[in-house]
Motif scaffolding. Sequence first.
Motif, mmCIF file in Angstrom:
data_model
loop_
_atom_site.group_PDB
_atom_site.id
_atom_site.type_symbol
_atom_site.label_atom_id
_atom_site.label_comp_id
_atom_site.label_asym_id
_atom_site.label_seq_id
_atom_site.Cartn_x
_atom_site.Cartn_y
_atom_site.Cartn_z
ATOM 1 N N SER A 305 -5.037 0.703 -1.798
ATOM 2 C CA SER A 305 -4.528 -0.673 -1.917
ATOM 3 C C SER A 305 -3.111 -0.690 -2.473
ATOM 4 O O SER A 305 -2.276 -1.505 -2.046
ATOM 5 N N GLU A 306 -2.807 0.218 -3.398
ATOM 6 C CA GLU A 306 -1.447 0.304 -3.942
ATOM 7 C C GLU A 306 -0.471 0.769 -2.871
ATOM 8 O O GLU A 306 0.647 0.255 -2.769
ATOM 9 N N ASN A 308 -0.823 0.274 0.260
ATOM 10 C CA ASN A 308 -0.693 -0.835 1.204
ATOM 11 C C ASN A 308 0.417 -1.789 0.765
ATOM 12 O O ASN A 308 1.228 -2.241 1.587
ATOM 13 N N MET A 309 0.472 -2.091 -0.526
ATOM 14 C CA MET A 309 1.527 -2.956 -1.034
ATOM 15 C C MET A 309 2.890 -2.294 -0.886
ATOM 16 O O MET A 309 3.889 -2.946 -0.564
ATOM 17 N N PHE A 310 2.916 -0.983 -1.115
ATOM 18 C CA PHE A 310 4.165 -0.253 -0.924
ATOM 19 C C PHE A 310 4.623 -0.327 0.528
ATOM 20 O O PHE A 310 5.808 -0.492 0.814
ATOM 21 N N CYS A 311 3.693 -0.200 1.469
ATOM 22 C CA CYS A 311 4.038 -0.274 2.888
ATOM 23 C C CYS A 311 4.698 -1.607 3.236
ATOM 24 O O CYS A 311 5.627 -1.671 4.045
ATOM 25 N N LYS A 312 4.223 -2.665 2.607
ATOM 26 C CA LYS A 312 4.817 -3.975 2.864
ATOM 27 C C LYS A 312 6.251 -4.029 2.348
ATOM 28 O O LYS A 312 7.144 -4.565 3.026
ATOM 29 N N ALA A 313 6.478 -3.459 1.153
ATOM 30 C CA ALA A 313 7.827 -3.432 0.603
ATOM 31 C C ALA A 313 8.740 -2.552 1.448
ATOM 32 O O ALA A 313 9.892 -2.905 1.734
ATOM 33 N N ARG A 314 8.214 -1.422 1.853
ATOM 34 C CA ARG A 314 8.997 -0.487 2.668
ATOM 35 C C ARG A 314 9.276 -1.068 4.049
ATOM 36 O O ARG A 314 10.371 -0.934 4.593
ATOM 37 N N GLY A 315 8.267 -1.725 4.631
ATOM 38 C CA GLY A 315 8.450 -2.346 5.932
ATOM 39 C C GLY A 315 9.495 -3.444 5.896
ATOM 40 O O GLY A 315 10.287 -3.606 6.835
#
Length: 359
Positions: A305-306, A308-315
């Motif tokens: 889940s952590e 996943n949040m990083f992926c959103k920031a990176r995306g």
Amino acid sequence: MLNSLVDLARESSSEKRRELLGQVSALFIADANRYSDEETALFSGVLGRLVEDADRQEKAKLSARLAHIDETPHDLALQLANDEADVAKFMLQYSNALTRDDLIQLARAKSQDHLLAISKREHLESRLTDILLERGEQPVRRSVAANPGAELSDWGMRLLLKLAGQDAPLRDNMVDRVDLLPEHYTRLIEMLPDDQRQVVRQMHGKNTALVESLLREAGEAVAGNALERRRSRIDAKVALKEIKNGQTTLDEVFLTLALARNLFDLSFILSKLSGIEQKYVTNVMVRYDIDGIAILCRALGVGTSEFNMFCKARGAHLKLSKAAMDNWMQDYKNLATEEAQRVLRFIKVRLTTMAQSTP
């Protein structure tokens, strides 16, 4: 303080002296980097006397705590390293207070359990690995083969290659080494069962390509703009110290920085915990492909889940679609922790080797 320590050392009750061991060691550890040479020597003498009356469990606890303190007095470190293996193993594996000559003498004289602890040190010179391989039994030799920081002499390499023919776990450890010459690697591959050869070849090629990509110039390899530090409610250096001290978790810090889209400080945290220079972590942080950063995060134990949040920031940083981020998450879920840790070890040693060979 000096007078009080002297008084403690004069205690005649063995029970009292054992109780004082924890108090005095805690006092030393709290400010080890601030004491003068005279104070450190006094601590060494007092702790050395108290250790003599301590039981194995107490000594093991002390050894585990002092093994990670670089200022641990040499005499005390050597005293603990010469104790029973369940006490000595912490010093033998981690302590920087022990010298190369100390380790060589210990390797020549101590038990197999002592040798096993030495074989797990972050760095081993070839002279020391030769002794470990000569005196060590199968567990020690397997451990040396698995240690990417263990330098192998020509004799040591030839011995391990010979043993690999009859020892499958040792052979598997050798395949992962990055100091193999082409002829060594070919010889090991030929020892594998047919169904494993192609898999190992593909894995080795993929890992090598990943390391090479980390070394490219930013203009060639980096997608998007350089990272900028964004405001967040935590200080990265303080957070790093708290993670190491067990006051917080990597997941908690990771999530906070990801929510703030502070990828700069996040790359700093990951760099320090993984032992990889920040410029390489930043490189994989802002690339379109996910392999490098996923391996790093999974190896360090970052939760799904952590991440996943990083992926959103990176995306958002790379201006990518939701579908692309979903693909990243699926790749992360499919990545096994053990495999990620193995690849990370490969990457660290290969980066060191390539950096040393660069003019």
